[in-house]
Scaffold this active site. Sequence first.
Site, PDB file in Angstrom:
ATOM      1  N   ALA A  48      41.378  43.354  36.301  1.00 37.08           N
ATOM      2  CA  ALA A  48      41.142  42.266  35.333  1.00 37.08           C
ATOM      3  C   ALA A  48      41.864  42.405  34.005  1.00 37.08           C
ATOM      4  CB  ALA A  48      39.639  42.183  35.047  1.00 37.08           C
ATOM      5  N   SER A  49      42.631  43.478  33.803  1.00 32.31           N
ATOM      6  CA  SER A  49      43.065  43.781  32.436  1.00 32.31           C
ATOM      7  C   SER A  49      44.465  43.301  32.067  1.00 32.31           C
ATOM      8  CB  SER A  49      42.976  45.290  32.210  1.00 32.31           C
ATOM      9  OG  SER A  49      43.676  45.977  33.228  1.00 32.31           O
ATOM     10  N   PHE A  52      48.020  38.731  36.494  1.00 27.64           N
ATOM     11  CA  PHE A  52      47.277  37.622  37.102  1.00 27.64           C
ATOM     12  C   PHE A  52      45.763  37.824  37.031  1.00 27.64           C
ATOM     13  CE2 PHE A  52      51.410  36.941  39.254  1.00 27.64           C
ATOM     14  CZ  PHE A  52      51.579  35.598  38.953  1.00 27.64           C
ATOM     15  N   PHE A  73      41.847  49.921  35.609  1.00 24.11           N
ATOM     16  CA  PHE A  73      42.115  51.346  35.406  1.00 24.11           C
ATOM     17  C   PHE A  73      43.075  51.460  34.231  1.00 24.11           C
ATOM     18  CE2 PHE A  73      42.774  55.385  38.212  1.00 24.11           C
ATOM     19  CZ  PHE A  73      41.963  56.088  37.339  1.00 24.11           C
ATOM     20  N   GLU A  74      42.559  51.719  33.052  1.00 27.74           N
ATOM     21  CA  GLU A  74      43.398  51.745  31.849  1.00 27.74           C
ATOM     22  C   GLU A  74      43.138  53.006  31.052  1.00 27.74           C
ATOM     23  OE1 GLU A  74      45.735  49.594  31.343  1.00 27.74           O
ATOM     24  OE2 GLU A  74      45.175  48.039  32.782  1.00 27.74           O
ATOM     25  N   ALA A 111      39.223  51.561  41.171  1.00 31.98           N
ATOM     26  CA  ALA A 111      38.555  50.541  41.998  1.00 31.98           C
ATOM     27  C   ALA A 111      38.546  50.902  43.481  1.00 31.98           C
ATOM     28  CB  ALA A 111      39.251  49.192  41.812  1.00 31.98           C
ATOM     29  N   ALA A 139      47.240  45.960  41.456  1.00 34.57           N
ATOM     30  CA  ALA A 139      48.618  46.375  41.763  1.00 34.57           C
ATOM     31  C   ALA A 139      48.682  47.841  41.390  1.00 34.57           C
ATOM     32  CB  ALA A 139      49.623  45.566  40.967  1.00 34.57           C
ATOM     33  N   TYR A 234      61.580  42.923  49.559  1.00 31.77           N
ATOM     34  CA  TYR A 234      60.210  42.479  49.276  1.00 31.77           C
ATOM     35  C   TYR A 234      59.488  42.043  50.557  1.00 31.77           C
ATOM     36  CZ  TYR A 234      56.096  41.326  46.791  1.00 31.77           C
ATOM     37  OH  TYR A 234      54.774  41.350  46.386  1.00 31.77           O
TER      38      TYR A 234
HETATM   39  P1  NAI Z   1      49.512  44.119  36.868  1.00 33.55           P
HETATM   40  O1  NAI Z   1      50.178  45.450  36.908  1.00 33.55           O
HETATM   41  O2  NAI Z   1      49.705  43.271  35.664  1.00 33.55           O
HETATM   42  O3  NAI Z   1      47.904  44.295  37.031  1.00 33.55           O
HETATM   43  C1  NAI Z   1      47.326  45.226  37.881  1.00 33.55           C
HETATM   44  C2  NAI Z   1      45.841  45.379  37.581  1.00 33.55           C
HETATM   45  O4  NAI Z   1      45.296  46.327  38.510  1.00 33.55           O
HETATM   46  C3  NAI Z   1      45.504  45.923  36.182  1.00 33.55           C
HETATM   47  O5  NAI Z   1      44.317  45.321  35.710  1.00 33.55           O
HETATM   48  C4  NAI Z   1      45.238  47.417  36.449  1.00 33.55           C
HETATM   49  O6  NAI Z   1      44.374  48.048  35.498  1.00 33.55           O
HETATM   50  C5  NAI Z   1      44.558  47.310  37.808  1.00 33.55           C
HETATM   51  N1  NAI Z   1      44.591  48.559  38.580  1.00 33.55           N
HETATM   52  C6  NAI Z   1      45.658  49.220  39.073  1.00 33.55           C
HETATM   53  N2  NAI Z   1      45.245  50.306  39.780  1.00 33.55           N
HETATM   54  C7  NAI Z   1      43.896  50.309  39.727  1.00 33.55           C
HETATM   55  C8  NAI Z   1      42.887  51.151  40.259  1.00 33.55           C
HETATM   56  N3  NAI Z   1      43.167  52.210  41.005  1.00 33.55           N
HETATM   57  N4  NAI Z   1      41.594  50.845  39.970  1.00 33.55           N
HETATM   58  C9  NAI Z   1      41.261  49.793  39.190  1.00 33.55           C
HETATM   59  N5  NAI Z   1      42.181  48.928  38.698  1.00 33.55           N
HETATM   60  C10 NAI Z   1      43.470  49.199  38.955  1.00 33.55           C
HETATM   61  O7  NAI Z   1      49.947  43.376  38.190  1.00 33.55           O
HETATM   62  P2  NAI Z   1      50.140  41.855  38.643  1.00 33.55           P
HETATM   63  O8  NAI Z   1      51.587  41.570  38.704  1.00 33.55           O
HETATM   64  O9  NAI Z   1      49.238  40.943  37.898  1.00 33.55           O
HETATM   65  O10 NAI Z   1      49.659  41.973  40.155  1.00 33.55           O
HETATM   66  C11 NAI Z   1      48.383  41.566  40.623  1.00 33.55           C
HETATM   67  C12 NAI Z   1      48.533  41.019  42.033  1.00 33.55           C
HETATM   68  O11 NAI Z   1      49.375  39.858  41.987  1.00 33.55           O
HETATM   69  C13 NAI Z   1      49.212  41.997  43.003  1.00 33.55           C
HETATM   70  O12 NAI Z   1      48.612  41.870  44.273  1.00 33.55           O
HETATM   71  C14 NAI Z   1      50.649  41.483  43.050  1.00 33.55           C
HETATM   72  O13 NAI Z   1      51.307  41.834  44.242  1.00 33.55           O
HETATM   73  C15 NAI Z   1      50.397  39.988  42.972  1.00 33.55           C
HETATM   74  N6  NAI Z   1      51.564  39.177  42.599  1.00 33.55           N
HETATM   75  C16 NAI Z   1      52.377  39.528  41.541  1.00 33.55           C
HETATM   76  C17 NAI Z   1      53.502  38.765  41.266  1.00 33.55           C
HETATM   77  C18 NAI Z   1      54.413  39.115  40.135  1.00 33.55           C
HETATM   78  O14 NAI Z   1      55.526  38.592  40.090  1.00 33.55           O
HETATM   79  N7  NAI Z   1      54.008  39.917  39.190  1.00 33.55           N
HETATM   80  C19 NAI Z   1      53.839  37.558  42.053  1.00 33.55           C
HETATM   81  C20 NAI Z   1      52.861  37.233  43.067  1.00 33.55           C
HETATM   82  C21 NAI Z   1      51.784  38.035  43.335  1.00 33.55           C
END
Ligand code: NAI
Length: 397
Positions: A48-49, A52, A73-74, A111, A139, A234
Amino acid sequence: MIIEPRMRGFICLTAHPEGCAQNVKNQIEYVKSKGAINGPKKVLVIGASTGFGLASRITSAYGSNAATIGVFFEKAPSEGKTASPGWYNTAAFEKEAHAAGLYAKSINGDAFSKEIKQKTIDLIKADLGQIDLVIYSLASPVRKHPETEVLHRSTLKPIGSTYTNKTVDFHTGNITNISIEPATDDDIANTIAVMGGEDWTMWIEALKAENLLAEGATTVAYSYIGPALTEPVYRKGTIGRAKDDLEATAFKIADQLKDINGKAFVSVNKALVTQASSAIPVIPLYISLLYKIMKEEGIHEGTIEQIQRLYAERLYTGAEVLVDEKGRIRIDDLEMREDVQAKVAKLWEEATTETLPAIGDLPGYRSDFLSLFGFEVDQVDYQKETNEMVKIEGLVD
Ligand code: NAI
Protein backbone atom coordinates in the site's frame (compact mmCIF):
# COMPACT_ATOMS: atom_id res chain seq x y z
CA MET A 1 18.63 17.96 7.92
CA ILE A 2 18.90 19.14 4.32
CA ILE A 3 17.94 16.14 2.22
CA GLU A 4 19.28 15.64 -1.28
CA PRO A 5 18.93 12.74 -3.70
CA ARG A 6 21.73 10.16 -3.46
CA MET A 7 21.65 7.84 -6.44
CA ARG A 8 23.03 4.37 -6.71
CA GLY A 9 22.24 2.71 -10.05
CA PHE A 10 18.49 2.62 -10.51
CA ILE A 11 17.70 3.37 -6.88
CA CYS A 12 17.83 6.50 -4.81
CA LEU A 13 19.17 6.01 -1.28
CA THR A 14 17.42 9.02 0.25
CA ALA A 15 13.83 10.21 0.32
CA HIS A 16 12.31 13.59 1.09
CA PRO A 17 9.41 13.57 3.58
CA GLU A 18 7.92 16.87 2.39
CA GLY A 19 8.15 15.87 -1.27
CA CYS A 20 6.51 12.52 -0.56
CA ALA A 21 3.80 14.29 1.44
CA GLN A 22 3.16 16.73 -1.42
CA ASN A 23 2.85 13.82 -3.88
CA VAL A 24 0.28 12.18 -1.62
CA LYS A 25 -1.65 15.46 -1.30
CA ASN A 26 -1.65 15.86 -5.09
CA GLN A 27 -3.05 12.35 -5.49
CA ILE A 28 -5.73 13.02 -2.88
CA GLU A 29 -6.74 16.26 -4.65
CA TYR A 30 -6.94 14.43 -7.98
CA VAL A 31 -9.29 11.77 -6.59
CA LYS A 32 -11.45 14.39 -4.86
CA SER A 33 -11.65 16.42 -8.08
CA LYS A 34 -13.09 13.42 -9.93
CA GLY A 35 -16.05 13.11 -7.53
CA ALA A 36 -17.52 10.34 -5.41
CA ILE A 37 -17.33 6.69 -6.43
CA ASN A 38 -19.95 4.25 -5.19
CA GLY A 39 -17.13 1.98 -4.10
CA PRO A 40 -15.79 -0.10 -1.21
CA LYS A 41 -16.09 0.89 2.44
CA LYS A 42 -13.51 -1.34 4.17
CA VAL A 43 -10.36 -1.99 2.20
CA LEU A 44 -7.17 -3.96 2.72
CA VAL A 45 -4.27 -2.96 0.44
CA ILE A 46 -1.29 -5.33 0.38
CA GLY A 47 1.63 -3.31 -1.01
CA ALA A 48 0.00 0.00 0.00
CA SER A 49 2.92 2.40 0.34
CA THR A 50 4.05 3.25 -3.22
CA GLY A 51 3.03 2.88 -6.88
CA PHE A 52 -0.32 1.32 -7.78
CA GLY A 53 -0.99 0.14 -4.21
CA LEU A 54 -0.69 3.65 -2.75
CA ALA A 55 -2.95 4.97 -5.52
CA SER A 56 -5.45 2.22 -4.64
CA ARG A 57 -5.41 3.20 -0.98
CA ILE A 58 -5.93 6.88 -1.80
CA THR A 59 -8.71 6.15 -4.30
CA SER A 60 -10.48 3.93 -1.76
CA ALA A 61 -10.26 6.53 1.00
CA TYR A 62 -11.00 9.68 -0.97
CA GLY A 63 -13.16 8.23 -3.75
CA SER A 64 -15.56 6.32 -1.53
CA ASN A 65 -14.75 7.25 2.07
CA ALA A 66 -13.31 3.84 2.83
CA ALA A 67 -11.55 2.75 5.98
CA THR A 68 -8.17 1.38 4.87
CA ILE A 69 -5.59 -0.98 6.28
CA GLY A 70 -2.26 -0.84 4.44
CA VAL A 71 0.41 -3.54 4.53
CA PHE A 72 3.91 -2.81 3.17
CA PHE A 73 7.62 -3.35 3.76
CA GLU A 74 9.42 -0.04 4.28
CA LYS A 75 12.48 1.23 6.11
CA ALA A 76 11.84 3.49 9.12
CA PRO A 77 14.00 6.62 9.51
CA SER A 78 16.83 6.89 12.02
CA GLU A 79 18.66 10.05 13.16
CA GLY A 80 20.44 11.47 10.09
CA LYS A 81 19.12 8.71 7.79
CA THR A 82 15.94 9.08 5.83
CA ALA A 83 13.21 6.45 5.64
CA SER A 84 12.27 4.76 2.37
CA PRO A 85 9.70 6.75 0.37
CA GLY A 86 6.80 4.40 1.15
CA TRP A 87 7.25 5.20 4.83
CA TYR A 88 6.88 8.94 4.22
CA ASN A 89 4.02 8.41 1.77
CA THR A 90 2.14 6.42 4.37
CA ALA A 91 2.86 8.90 7.16
CA ALA A 92 1.43 11.67 4.97
CA PHE A 93 -1.55 9.61 3.85
CA GLU A 94 -2.50 8.68 7.40
CA LYS A 95 -2.13 12.24 8.65
CA GLU A 96 -4.46 13.51 5.91
CA ALA A 97 -6.90 10.61 6.31
CA HIS A 98 -7.16 11.02 10.08
CA ALA A 99 -7.69 14.77 9.75
CA ALA A 100 -10.52 13.98 7.32
CA GLY A 101 -12.07 11.55 9.82
CA LEU A 102 -11.14 8.44 7.86
CA TYR A 103 -9.97 5.23 9.56
CA ALA A 104 -6.43 4.32 8.42
CA LYS A 105 -3.96 1.94 10.04
CA SER A 106 -0.81 0.32 8.70
CA ILE A 107 1.32 -2.77 9.19
CA ASN A 108 5.00 -2.71 8.22
CA GLY A 109 6.59 -6.11 7.60
CA ASP A 110 6.94 -9.04 5.24
CA ALA A 111 3.52 -9.68 3.68
CA PHE A 112 4.68 -13.14 2.58
CA SER A 113 5.08 -14.24 6.21
CA LYS A 114 2.52 -15.94 8.43
CA GLU A 115 3.18 -13.38 11.18
CA ILE A 116 2.15 -10.37 9.10
CA LYS A 117 -0.95 -12.17 7.81
CA GLN A 118 -1.92 -12.97 11.42
CA LYS A 119 -1.28 -9.39 12.53
CA THR A 120 -3.53 -8.15 9.73
CA ILE A 121 -6.23 -10.65 10.63
CA ASP A 122 -6.12 -9.54 14.28
CA LEU A 123 -6.39 -5.89 13.26
CA ILE A 124 -9.36 -6.51 10.96
CA LYS A 125 -11.12 -8.48 13.70
CA ALA A 126 -10.50 -5.77 16.26
CA ASP A 127 -11.34 -2.74 14.13
CA LEU A 128 -13.25 -3.43 10.94
CA GLY A 129 -14.98 -6.80 11.22
CA GLN A 130 -15.07 -7.57 7.51
CA ILE A 131 -13.35 -6.31 4.37
CA ASP A 132 -15.11 -5.69 1.06
CA LEU A 133 -12.08 -5.05 -1.17
CA VAL A 134 -8.60 -6.62 -1.05
CA ILE A 135 -6.01 -5.06 -3.38
CA TYR A 136 -2.91 -7.19 -3.95
CA SER A 137 -0.11 -4.93 -5.24
CA LEU A 138 3.18 -6.41 -4.10
CA ALA A 139 6.33 -5.99 -6.18
CA SER A 140 9.27 -7.72 -4.56
CA PRO A 141 12.55 -9.24 -5.70
CA VAL A 142 12.47 -11.95 -3.02
CA ARG A 143 10.06 -14.12 -1.05
CA LYS A 144 10.79 -16.35 1.88
CA HIS A 145 8.29 -19.15 1.53
CA PRO A 146 6.23 -19.37 4.73
CA GLU A 147 6.04 -23.19 4.68
CA THR A 148 9.42 -24.29 3.33
CA GLU A 149 11.41 -21.21 4.48
CA VAL A 150 13.22 -21.30 1.10
CA LEU A 151 14.28 -17.83 -0.09
CA HIS A 152 13.09 -17.42 -3.69
CA ARG A 153 14.63 -14.70 -5.87
CA SER A 154 12.80 -13.43 -8.92
CA THR A 155 14.69 -12.68 -12.14
CA LEU A 156 13.98 -10.63 -15.25
CA LYS A 157 15.21 -12.93 -17.99
CA PRO A 158 14.06 -14.16 -21.39
CA ILE A 159 13.11 -17.80 -21.83
CA GLY A 160 14.63 -20.06 -24.49
CA SER A 161 17.20 -17.77 -26.10
CA THR A 162 19.40 -14.76 -25.40
CA TYR A 163 17.60 -11.45 -25.85
CA THR A 164 19.48 -8.48 -27.27
CA ASN A 165 17.94 -5.04 -27.58
CA LYS A 166 18.44 -1.38 -26.79
CA THR A 167 18.35 -0.05 -23.28
CA VAL A 168 18.91 3.39 -21.80
CA ASP A 169 20.75 4.51 -18.70
CA PHE A 170 18.13 7.04 -17.69
CA HIS A 171 20.61 9.11 -15.68
CA THR A 172 22.95 9.77 -18.63
CA GLY A 173 20.68 9.19 -21.63
CA ASN A 174 23.19 6.72 -23.10
CA ILE A 175 21.61 4.04 -25.24
CA THR A 176 23.49 0.77 -25.50
CA ASN A 177 22.72 -2.77 -26.51
CA ILE A 178 22.05 -5.19 -23.72
CA SER A 179 22.10 -8.98 -23.99
CA ILE A 180 20.33 -11.03 -21.39
CA GLU A 181 21.03 -14.73 -21.11
CA PRO A 182 18.02 -17.04 -21.00
CA ALA A 183 16.56 -18.21 -17.71
CA THR A 184 17.08 -21.64 -16.22
CA ASP A 185 14.08 -23.71 -15.08
CA ASP A 186 14.95 -22.71 -11.52
CA ASP A 187 14.83 -19.01 -12.45
CA ILE A 188 11.35 -19.50 -13.86
CA ALA A 189 10.11 -21.44 -10.83
CA ASN A 190 11.62 -18.89 -8.42
CA THR A 191 10.08 -15.92 -10.23
CA ILE A 192 6.67 -17.61 -10.17
CA ALA A 193 7.15 -18.28 -6.44
CA VAL A 194 7.79 -14.58 -5.78
CA MET A 195 5.48 -12.77 -8.21
CA GLY A 196 2.90 -15.45 -9.10
CA GLY A 197 -0.41 -16.09 -7.41
CA GLU A 198 0.45 -18.37 -4.49
CA ASP A 199 0.78 -15.66 -1.87
CA TRP A 200 -2.38 -13.89 -3.11
CA THR A 201 -4.23 -17.19 -2.62
CA MET A 202 -2.72 -17.60 0.85
CA TRP A 203 -3.99 -14.14 1.86
CA ILE A 204 -7.50 -14.76 0.58
CA GLU A 205 -7.68 -18.23 2.15
CA ALA A 206 -6.46 -16.87 5.49
CA LEU A 207 -9.00 -14.02 5.46
CA LYS A 208 -11.84 -16.26 4.36
CA ALA A 209 -11.07 -18.94 6.95
CA GLU A 210 -11.60 -16.28 9.64
CA ASN A 211 -14.81 -15.03 7.99
CA LEU A 212 -13.26 -11.62 7.36
CA LEU A 213 -14.47 -11.22 3.77
CA ALA A 214 -17.86 -9.55 3.45
CA GLU A 215 -20.66 -10.85 1.24
CA GLY A 216 -19.81 -9.77 -2.33
CA ALA A 217 -16.18 -8.97 -1.48
CA THR A 218 -13.83 -8.27 -4.38
CA THR A 219 -10.10 -8.85 -4.72
CA VAL A 220 -7.88 -7.39 -7.43
CA ALA A 221 -4.21 -8.01 -8.31
CA TYR A 222 -2.19 -6.05 -10.87
CA SER A 223 -0.57 -7.32 -14.05
CA TYR A 224 1.17 -6.03 -17.16
CA ILE A 225 1.29 -7.08 -20.81
CA GLY A 226 3.07 -4.43 -22.91
CA PRO A 227 4.17 -4.39 -26.53
CA ALA A 228 5.85 -7.00 -28.75
CA LEU A 229 9.22 -5.28 -28.44
CA THR A 230 9.51 -5.90 -24.68
CA GLU A 231 7.87 -9.35 -24.87
CA PRO A 232 11.04 -11.46 -24.65
CA VAL A 233 12.12 -9.81 -21.40
CA TYR A 234 8.67 -9.14 -19.98
CA ARG A 235 5.55 -11.00 -21.00
CA LYS A 236 7.30 -14.03 -22.50
CA GLY A 237 10.12 -13.94 -19.95
CA THR A 238 10.31 -15.09 -16.34
CA ILE A 239 8.15 -12.24 -15.01
CA GLY A 240 5.54 -12.99 -17.68
CA ARG A 241 5.32 -16.58 -16.45
CA ALA A 242 4.65 -15.22 -12.97
CA LYS A 243 1.94 -12.93 -14.38
CA ASP A 244 0.39 -15.90 -16.24
CA ASP A 245 0.25 -17.68 -12.90
CA LEU A 246 -1.25 -14.60 -11.19
CA GLU A 247 -3.90 -14.31 -13.89
CA ALA A 248 -4.80 -18.02 -13.62
CA THR A 249 -5.02 -17.58 -9.83
CA ALA A 250 -7.82 -15.00 -10.26
CA PHE A 251 -10.09 -17.75 -11.61
CA LYS A 252 -9.22 -20.11 -8.75
CA ILE A 253 -9.87 -17.42 -6.15
CA ALA A 254 -13.14 -16.47 -7.86
CA ASP A 255 -14.24 -20.12 -7.42
CA GLN A 256 -13.25 -20.07 -3.77
CA LEU A 257 -15.32 -16.92 -3.22
CA LYS A 258 -18.49 -18.16 -4.96
CA ASP A 259 -20.27 -18.98 -1.69
CA ILE A 260 -20.02 -15.35 -0.57
CA ASN A 261 -20.72 -13.99 -4.07
CA GLY A 262 -17.19 -12.69 -4.12
CA LYS A 263 -15.15 -11.77 -7.18
CA ALA A 264 -11.47 -11.89 -8.12
CA PHE A 265 -9.88 -9.94 -10.95
CA VAL A 266 -6.56 -9.14 -12.43
CA SER A 267 -6.29 -5.61 -13.77
CA VAL A 268 -3.73 -5.03 -16.52
CA ASN A 269 -2.22 -1.61 -15.89
CA LYS A 270 -0.15 0.82 -17.92
CA ALA A 271 3.66 0.92 -17.89
CA LEU A 272 4.72 3.58 -15.40
CA VAL A 273 7.83 4.71 -13.61
CA THR A 274 7.87 3.02 -10.22
CA GLN A 275 10.67 1.55 -8.14
CA ALA A 276 9.73 -1.87 -9.48
CA SER A 277 9.69 -0.97 -13.20
CA SER A 278 12.88 1.11 -13.23
CA ALA A 279 14.81 -2.05 -12.39
CA ILE A 280 13.72 -3.85 -15.58
CA PRO A 281 16.16 -3.57 -18.54
CA VAL A 282 14.72 -2.14 -21.78
CA ILE A 283 11.53 -0.88 -20.04
CA PRO A 284 12.85 2.63 -19.17
CA LEU A 285 13.58 3.32 -22.86
CA TYR A 286 10.16 2.02 -23.84
CA ILE A 287 8.53 4.18 -21.16
CA SER A 288 10.36 7.32 -22.21
CA LEU A 289 9.18 6.88 -25.82
CA LEU A 290 5.67 5.94 -24.68
CA TYR A 291 5.43 9.01 -22.41
CA LYS A 292 6.38 11.27 -25.30
CA ILE A 293 3.61 9.89 -27.50
CA MET A 294 0.95 9.67 -24.79
CA LYS A 295 1.67 13.21 -23.59
CA GLU A 296 1.49 14.53 -27.16
CA GLU A 297 -1.84 12.79 -27.63
CA GLY A 298 -3.11 14.10 -24.28
CA ILE A 299 -3.73 10.58 -22.96
CA HIS A 300 -0.87 10.23 -20.47
CA GLU A 301 -1.84 8.88 -17.03
CA GLY A 302 0.03 8.24 -13.78
CA THR A 303 -0.79 5.66 -11.12
CA ILE A 304 -3.56 7.74 -9.55
CA GLU A 305 -5.32 8.44 -12.87
CA GLN A 306 -5.09 4.74 -13.70
CA ILE A 307 -6.53 3.52 -10.42
CA GLN A 308 -9.22 6.21 -10.19
CA ARG A 309 -10.34 5.03 -13.64
CA LEU A 310 -10.14 1.37 -12.56
CA TYR A 311 -12.58 2.06 -9.72
CA ALA A 312 -14.87 4.57 -11.44
CA GLU A 313 -15.06 3.02 -14.91
CA ARG A 314 -14.50 -0.70 -14.32
CA LEU A 315 -15.03 -2.01 -10.78
CA TYR A 316 -17.76 0.25 -9.39
CA THR A 317 -19.95 1.33 -12.28
CA GLY A 318 -22.95 -0.60 -10.96
CA ALA A 319 -22.87 -2.77 -14.10
CA GLU A 320 -21.01 -5.98 -14.94
CA VAL A 321 -17.22 -5.46 -14.82
CA LEU A 322 -15.81 -5.11 -18.34
CA VAL A 323 -13.09 -7.71 -19.05
CA ASP A 324 -11.13 -8.96 -22.08
CA GLU A 325 -11.33 -12.43 -23.66
CA LYS A 326 -9.06 -13.76 -20.92
CA GLY A 327 -11.19 -12.33 -18.12
CA ARG A 328 -8.79 -9.46 -17.34
CA ILE A 329 -9.69 -5.84 -16.66
CA ARG A 330 -7.79 -3.63 -19.10
CA ILE A 331 -6.78 -0.14 -18.02
CA ASP A 332 -3.75 -0.37 -20.29
CA ASP A 333 -6.17 0.34 -23.14
CA LEU A 334 -4.68 3.74 -24.00
CA GLU A 335 -1.08 2.46 -23.89
CA MET A 336 -1.99 -0.46 -26.14
CA ARG A 337 -3.93 1.59 -28.71
CA GLU A 338 -2.73 0.57 -32.18
CA ASP A 339 -1.76 4.10 -33.24
CA VAL A 340 0.20 4.67 -30.01
CA GLN A 341 2.06 1.38 -30.34
CA ALA A 342 2.83 1.98 -34.04
CA LYS A 343 4.39 5.34 -33.17
CA VAL A 344 6.43 3.88 -30.29
CA ALA A 345 7.70 1.05 -32.53
CA LYS A 346 8.84 3.60 -35.14
CA LEU A 347 10.61 5.72 -32.51
CA TRP A 348 12.22 2.60 -31.09
CA GLU A 349 13.94 1.98 -34.44
CA GLU A 350 15.18 5.56 -34.52
CA ALA A 351 16.33 5.75 -30.90
CA THR A 352 20.04 6.39 -30.31
CA THR A 353 21.90 8.38 -27.67
CA GLU A 354 21.92 11.27 -30.16
CA THR A 355 18.26 11.18 -31.19
CA LEU A 356 16.68 10.39 -27.83
CA PRO A 357 16.59 13.99 -26.50
CA ALA A 358 14.40 14.95 -29.47
CA ILE A 359 12.22 11.86 -29.82
CA GLY A 360 11.84 10.62 -26.23
CA ASP A 361 10.68 12.01 -22.92
CA LEU A 362 13.70 11.21 -20.79
CA PRO A 363 13.23 14.39 -18.71
CA GLY A 364 9.72 13.14 -17.93
CA TYR A 365 11.10 9.76 -16.97
CA ARG A 366 13.79 11.25 -14.72
CA SER A 367 11.45 13.66 -13.06
CA ASP A 368 8.91 10.88 -12.35
CA PHE A 369 11.74 8.76 -10.96
CA LEU A 370 13.00 11.50 -8.64
CA SER A 371 9.45 12.28 -7.63
CA LEU A 372 9.03 8.67 -6.41
CA PHE A 373 11.55 9.63 -3.73
CA GLY A 374 10.00 13.03 -3.05
CA PHE A 375 12.47 15.09 -5.11
CA GLU A 376 11.79 17.74 -7.76
CA VAL A 377 8.23 18.08 -6.52
CA ASP A 378 6.64 21.51 -7.06
CA GLN A 379 5.90 23.59 -3.97
CA VAL A 380 8.58 21.92 -1.85
CA ASP A 381 11.45 23.98 -0.43
CA TYR A 382 14.47 21.70 -0.65
CA GLN A 383 16.78 24.26 1.00
CA LYS A 384 14.76 24.11 4.21
CA GLU A 385 15.80 22.05 7.27
CA THR A 386 13.56 18.98 7.22
CA ASN A 387 12.80 16.53 10.01
CA GLU A 388 13.57 13.03 8.76
CA MET A 389 12.15 11.37 11.92
CA VAL A 390 8.56 11.26 10.71
CA LYS A 391 6.12 8.90 12.46
CA ILE A 392 3.26 6.96 10.91
CA GLU A 393 0.33 7.77 13.22
CA GLY A 394 -1.60 4.55 12.79
CA LEU A 395 1.30 2.09 12.57
CA VAL A 396 0.43 -1.12 14.41
CA ASP A 397 3.32 -2.48 16.51
P1 NAI B 1 6.11 -0.53 -6.18
O1 NAI B 1 7.53 -0.95 -6.05
O2 NAI B 1 5.81 0.92 -6.31
O3 NAI B 1 5.26 -1.05 -4.90
C1 NAI B 1 5.46 -2.28 -4.30
C2 NAI B 1 4.76 -2.35 -2.95
O4 NAI B 1 4.98 -3.65 -2.39
C3 NAI B 1 5.26 -1.35 -1.89
O5 NAI B 1 4.19 -0.91 -1.09
C4 NAI B 1 6.21 -2.21 -1.04
O6 NAI B 1 6.38 -1.75 0.31
C5 NAI B 1 5.45 -3.53 -1.06
N1 NAI B 1 6.28 -4.70 -0.75
C6 NAI B 1 7.32 -5.20 -1.44
N2 NAI B 1 7.78 -6.33 -0.83
C7 NAI B 1 6.99 -6.53 0.24
C8 NAI B 1 6.93 -7.53 1.25
N3 NAI B 1 7.77 -8.55 1.29
N4 NAI B 1 5.98 -7.39 2.22
C9 NAI B 1 5.13 -6.34 2.24
N5 NAI B 1 5.10 -5.40 1.27
C10 NAI B 1 6.03 -5.49 0.30
O7 NAI B 1 5.52 -1.37 -7.39
P2 NAI B 1 4.36 -1.16 -8.47
O8 NAI B 1 4.99 -0.84 -9.76
O9 NAI B 1 3.27 -0.30 -7.94
O10 NAI B 1 3.86 -2.66 -8.60
C11 NAI B 1 2.69 -3.17 -7.98
C12 NAI B 1 2.06 -4.21 -8.89
O11 NAI B 1 1.67 -3.57 -10.12
C13 NAI B 1 3.03 -5.33 -9.30
O12 NAI B 1 2.31 -6.55 -9.36
C14 NAI B 1 3.47 -4.91 -10.69
O13 NAI B 1 3.89 -6.00 -11.48
C15 NAI B 1 2.18 -4.32 -11.22
N6 NAI B 1 2.32 -3.45 -12.40
C16 NAI B 1 3.29 -2.48 -12.46
C17 NAI B 1 3.43 -1.73 -13.62
C18 NAI B 1 4.47 -0.67 -13.74
O14 NAI B 1 4.74 -0.22 -14.85
N7 NAI B 1 5.05 -0.19 -12.66
C19 NAI B 1 2.53 -1.91 -14.78
C20 NAI B 1 1.49 -2.89 -14.56
C21 NAI B 1 1.41 -3.64 -13.41
